[in-house]
Write a protein that holds these residues in place. Structure first.
Motif, PDB file in Angstrom:
ATOM      1  N   UNK A   1     -47.970  -7.635  17.461  1.00  0.00           N
ATOM      2  CA  UNK A   1     -47.416  -6.346  17.876  1.00  0.00           C
ATOM      3  C   UNK A   1     -45.911  -6.311  17.634  1.00  0.00           C
ATOM      4  N   UNK A   2     -45.257  -7.449  17.827  1.00  0.00           N
ATOM      5  CA  UNK A   2     -43.806  -7.541  17.659  1.00  0.00           C
ATOM      6  C   UNK A   2     -43.463  -7.730  16.179  1.00  0.00           C
ATOM      7  N   UNK A   3     -43.556  -6.633  15.436  1.00  0.00           N
ATOM      8  CA  UNK A   3     -43.151  -6.656  14.035  1.00  0.00           C
ATOM      9  C   UNK A   3     -44.084  -7.429  13.144  1.00  0.00           C
ATOM     10  N   UNK A   4     -45.359  -7.541  13.545  1.00  0.00           N
ATOM     11  CA  UNK A   4     -46.350  -8.251  12.724  1.00  0.00           C
ATOM     12  C   UNK A   4     -45.871  -9.647  12.341  1.00  0.00           C
ATOM     13  N   UNK A   5     -45.305 -10.336  13.342  1.00  0.00           N
ATOM     14  CA  UNK A   5     -44.739 -11.662  13.091  1.00  0.00           C
ATOM     15  C   UNK A   5     -45.785 -12.771  13.178  1.00  0.00           C
ATOM     16  N   UNK A   6     -47.061 -12.391  13.285  1.00  0.00           N
ATOM     17  CA  UNK A   6     -48.136 -13.384  13.196  1.00  0.00           C
ATOM     18  C   UNK A   6     -49.334 -12.737  12.511  1.00  0.00           C
ATOM     19  N   UNK A   7     -49.981 -13.508  11.650  1.00  0.00           N
ATOM     20  CA  UNK A   7     -51.274 -13.132  11.097  1.00  0.00           C
ATOM     21  C   UNK A   7     -51.243 -12.011  10.083  1.00  0.00           C
ATOM     22  N   UNK A   8     -52.450 -11.533   9.746  1.00  0.00           N
ATOM     23  CA  UNK A   8     -52.636 -10.455   8.761  1.00  0.00           C
ATOM     24  C   UNK A   8     -53.080  -9.190   9.495  1.00  0.00           C
ATOM     25  N   UNK A   9     -52.301  -8.137   9.378  1.00  0.00           N
ATOM     26  CA  UNK A   9     -52.633  -6.869  10.013  1.00  0.00           C
ATOM     27  C   UNK A   9     -53.882  -6.289   9.360  1.00  0.00           C
ATOM     28  N   UNK A  10     -54.903  -6.005  10.166  1.00  0.00           N
ATOM     29  CA  UNK A  10     -56.161  -5.457   9.645  1.00  0.00           C
ATOM     30  C   UNK A  10     -56.428  -4.036  10.142  1.00  0.00           C
ATOM     31  N   UNK A  11     -55.676  -3.577  11.118  1.00  0.00           N
ATOM     32  CA  UNK A  11     -55.889  -2.217  11.598  1.00  0.00           C
ATOM     33  C   UNK A  11     -55.386  -2.026  13.006  1.00  0.00           C
ATOM     34  N   UNK A  12     -55.289  -0.757  13.400  1.00  0.00           N
ATOM     35  CA  UNK A  12     -54.836  -0.430  14.739  1.00  0.00           C
ATOM     36  C   UNK A  12     -53.556   0.371  14.722  1.00  0.00           C
ATOM     37  N   UNK A  13     -53.192   0.918  15.877  1.00  0.00           N
ATOM     38  CA  UNK A  13     -52.023   1.774  15.963  1.00  0.00           C
ATOM     39  C   UNK A  13     -51.240   1.493  17.247  1.00  0.00           C
ATOM     40  N   UNK A  14     -49.921   1.551  17.137  1.00  0.00           N
ATOM     41  CA  UNK A  14     -49.043   1.430  18.292  1.00  0.00           C
ATOM     42  C   UNK A  14     -48.473   2.805  18.628  1.00  0.00           C
ATOM     43  N   UNK A  15     -48.324   3.063  19.924  1.00  0.00           N
ATOM     44  CA  UNK A  15     -47.758   4.334  20.379  1.00  0.00           C
ATOM     45  C   UNK A  15     -46.622   4.063  21.360  1.00  0.00           C
ATOM     46  N   UNK A  16     -45.539   4.821  21.212  1.00  0.00           N
ATOM     47  CA  UNK A  16     -44.438   4.759  22.170  1.00  0.00           C
ATOM     48  C   UNK A  16     -44.244   6.172  22.715  1.00  0.00           C
ATOM     49  N   UNK A  17     -44.403   6.319  24.035  1.00  0.00           N
ATOM     50  CA  UNK A  17     -44.343   7.632  24.685  1.00  0.00           C
ATOM     51  C   UNK A  17     -45.299   8.626  24.030  1.00  0.00           C
ATOM     52  N   UNK A  18     -46.479   8.125  23.684  1.00  0.00           N
ATOM     53  CA  UNK A  18     -47.520   8.980  23.153  1.00  0.00           C
ATOM     54  C   UNK A  18     -47.431   9.293  21.678  1.00  0.00           C
ATOM     55  N   UNK A  19     -46.369   8.835  21.019  1.00  0.00           N
ATOM     56  CA  UNK A  19     -46.196   9.114  19.598  1.00  0.00           C
ATOM     57  C   UNK A  19     -46.429   7.838  18.787  1.00  0.00           C
TER      58      UNK A  19
END
Length: 528
Positions: free
Chosen positions: A310-328
């Motif tokens: 979650x912290x800047x994709x600093x581990x592993x291979x991103x395969x999917x998903x979404x982050x939201x901050x204040x609903x955006x």
């Protein structure tokens, strides 16, 4: 023959500007497990370094009497020849060498020709591994073992040197419950064989369970030695000796008044960096302003992997998903982007990833937000010092000045520097990975107080911890993780250690009500 195998008499050790030990005395009986307790910076590790020759004779005052003889160790090799072995908190193993090579590094098994006899060495290594209860091929590279097994290799290495006094500095700090219990069982076995052990630990429940005597050190001085077999010694009694007062509660009180949702993770999936498997699989969680949520899971569940990805994709291979901050929705493809969006991550390994130990406190605190101090590409040195001084005062960092090297601080004070660094970056959400690992109860209380201050100011905090009582004591809600999947979510009012452990050992994600939790069908469709 005296009952004491060791006596340290009036040991005084001074560093420039600091008296680390002041007339400390210690007596250890033969064949016992003797614990040493004290707050971070009390002088425990310094005392053991004096005993083991890391700080040689002539650099301290006082006498060491080992097995009835006054000893003047000029280095570690001298203490090892006398039968003393120390295992430091930071393991001294070479990850690219095999178990056998690590066991006999510097003490190689040689044949008549002078060359290493690998057949004999591997046979002896197998015998030592069997003695410590480790079922591994001696030719296995150390880097392929978990921390718990590496700790056992360190003990096997000590046993290869005909040790009579084994010193362990925070041996279970980085271990899960199963590995810790195995290690304590080994110490019991060694005690039954006549081995004497000294253990430094902040885990008071383990000390209460295994030690025969406890010596408490505070501010570089011996406070008392408690006989665990004769006295009615409780954890609260040990704490009173360590901090000089009663701690009425291990956790400071806090009113929980969560606000609007700040941060949300939806269907977050991450692959192992080198293997074809998922380490995080469809994870969903959210945290609100003024709220502390916990993430509980067994070793290997994917807690740290989730946080780091979650912290800047600093581990592993991103395969999917979404982050939201204040609903955006936000994109955090790098650490720089994550920080820009208000995400901060305090790593579980502060010495390796969280701090620059050879730099000063000032530079460590400003490292994550130098842009706030720079004008025209140049850092305002006076403002940097002012910011560091403010943090030192507000966080109660115990150091002579902000110019002191971070590596010279105690573990608790190093953790406060890590928190200061991320607090100065002014994050919206702060992820704390094992924030109190390896620090004493007094320093833990201070860390909990800092967390309370953050949420009182409207910050959202996520805490990852292997200690379930800690999560139950400081969090509003706790998510459980197993094999990379979120298996449950409980408000603390409804949570118990037993309920959390039950969820931590599930292998399926339960369907539950919640605005941001996909259904079981959604998980199956995603996995397909």
């Amino acid at each position: 023959m005296t009952d004491n195998i060791l006596e340290m008499r009036s040991i005084t050790k001074t560093f420039p500007g600091v008296k680390a030990l002041s007339g400390v005395s210690l007596s250890v009986r033969r064949g016992e497990v003797h614990a040493i307790c004290g707050e971070n910076g009390a002088g425990k590790s310094t005392l053991m370094k004096v005993l083991s020759g890391v700080y040689p004779y002539g650099t301290y005052e006082g006498d060491i009497v080992f097995d009835g003889q006054v000893s003047r160790f000029g280095g570690i090799s001298d203490s090892e020849r006398a039968g003393i072995a120390i295992i430091h908190q930071e393991l001294a193993l070479v990850p690219y060498l095999s178990i056998t090579e690590n066991l006999f590094l510097g003490n190689e098994v040689r044949g008549r020709s002078g060359l290493i006899n690998w057949h004999r060495a591997n046979g002896e290594a197998s015998r030592l591994l069997q003695r410590v209860g480790l079922d591994e091929n001696p030719m296995t590279p150390i880097g392929q073992l978990g921390v718990g097994k590496q700790q056992l290799v360190e003990i096997a290495k000590a046993l290869s040197k005909d040790v009579r006094l084994l010193i362990l500095d925070e041996p279970t700090a980085a271990l899960n419950d199963n590995d810790s219990e195995h290690l304590l069982g080994l110490l019991r076995q060694l005690r039954a064989e006549g081995m004497t052990s000294i253990m430094i630990s902040h885990k008071l429940n383990e000390i209460e369970a295994i030690s025969d005597a406890v010596t408490i050190i505070r501010d570089g001085q011996t406070i008392e030695t408690l006989d665990m077999r004769a006295d009615a010694v409780t954890e609260d009694r040990i704490i009173r000796g360590m901090v000089g007062r009663d701690l009425d509660s291990r956790f400071p009180e806090r009113e929980s008044n969560p606000g609007e949702e700040v941060f949300r993770i939806e269907d977050w999936t991450v692959g192992h960096p080198t293997q074809d498997r998922r380490v995080v699989d469809g994870a969903n969680l959210s945290v609100r302003a003024g709220e502390v949520i916990g993430i509980a899971g067994l070793m290997g569940a994917g807690r740290t992997e989730l946080a780091m990805s979650v912290f800047g994709r600093s581990y592993g291979r991103y395969l999917g998903g979404q982050l939201y901050m204040h609903g955006k929705p936000i994109e955090a493809r790098s650490v720089r982007q994550a920080i820009k969006h208000g995400i901060a991550y305090a790593t579980e390994d502060r010495k390796k990833y969280g701090l620059n130990l050879i730099d000063d406190i000032k530079r460590n605190i400003s490292a994550a937000a130098l842009g706030k101090l720079a004008t025209g590409g140049f850092v305002n040195a006076h403002e940097e010092i002012r910011v560091a001084e403010d943090s030192k005062r507000s966080m109660n960092i115990k150091a002579p000045t902000v110019m002191a090297l971070t590596g010279k601080l105690s573990g608790g004070n190093q953790q406060k520097v890590v928190l200061s660094k991320w607090i100065y970056s002014d994050p919206e959400v702060l992820i704390l990975d094992e924030p109190t690992r390896g620090i004493d109860v007094g320093a833990k209380y201070e860390i909990y107080t800092i967390i309370n201050r953050l949420v009182a100011a409207g910050k959202a905090v996520i805490v990852i911890s292997s200690e379930l009582p800690e999560l139950l004591g400081i969090c509003d809600r706790v998510y459980t993780l197993s094999a990379g999947r979120i298996t449950g979510e409980l408000p603390v009012a409804e949570a118990t250690q037993e309920r959390l452990m039950s969820l931590m050992t599930k292998d399926k994600t339960p369907a539950r009500a919640g605005a941001h939790t996909p259904s079981t069908d959604d998980h199956q469709e995603h996995s397909a």
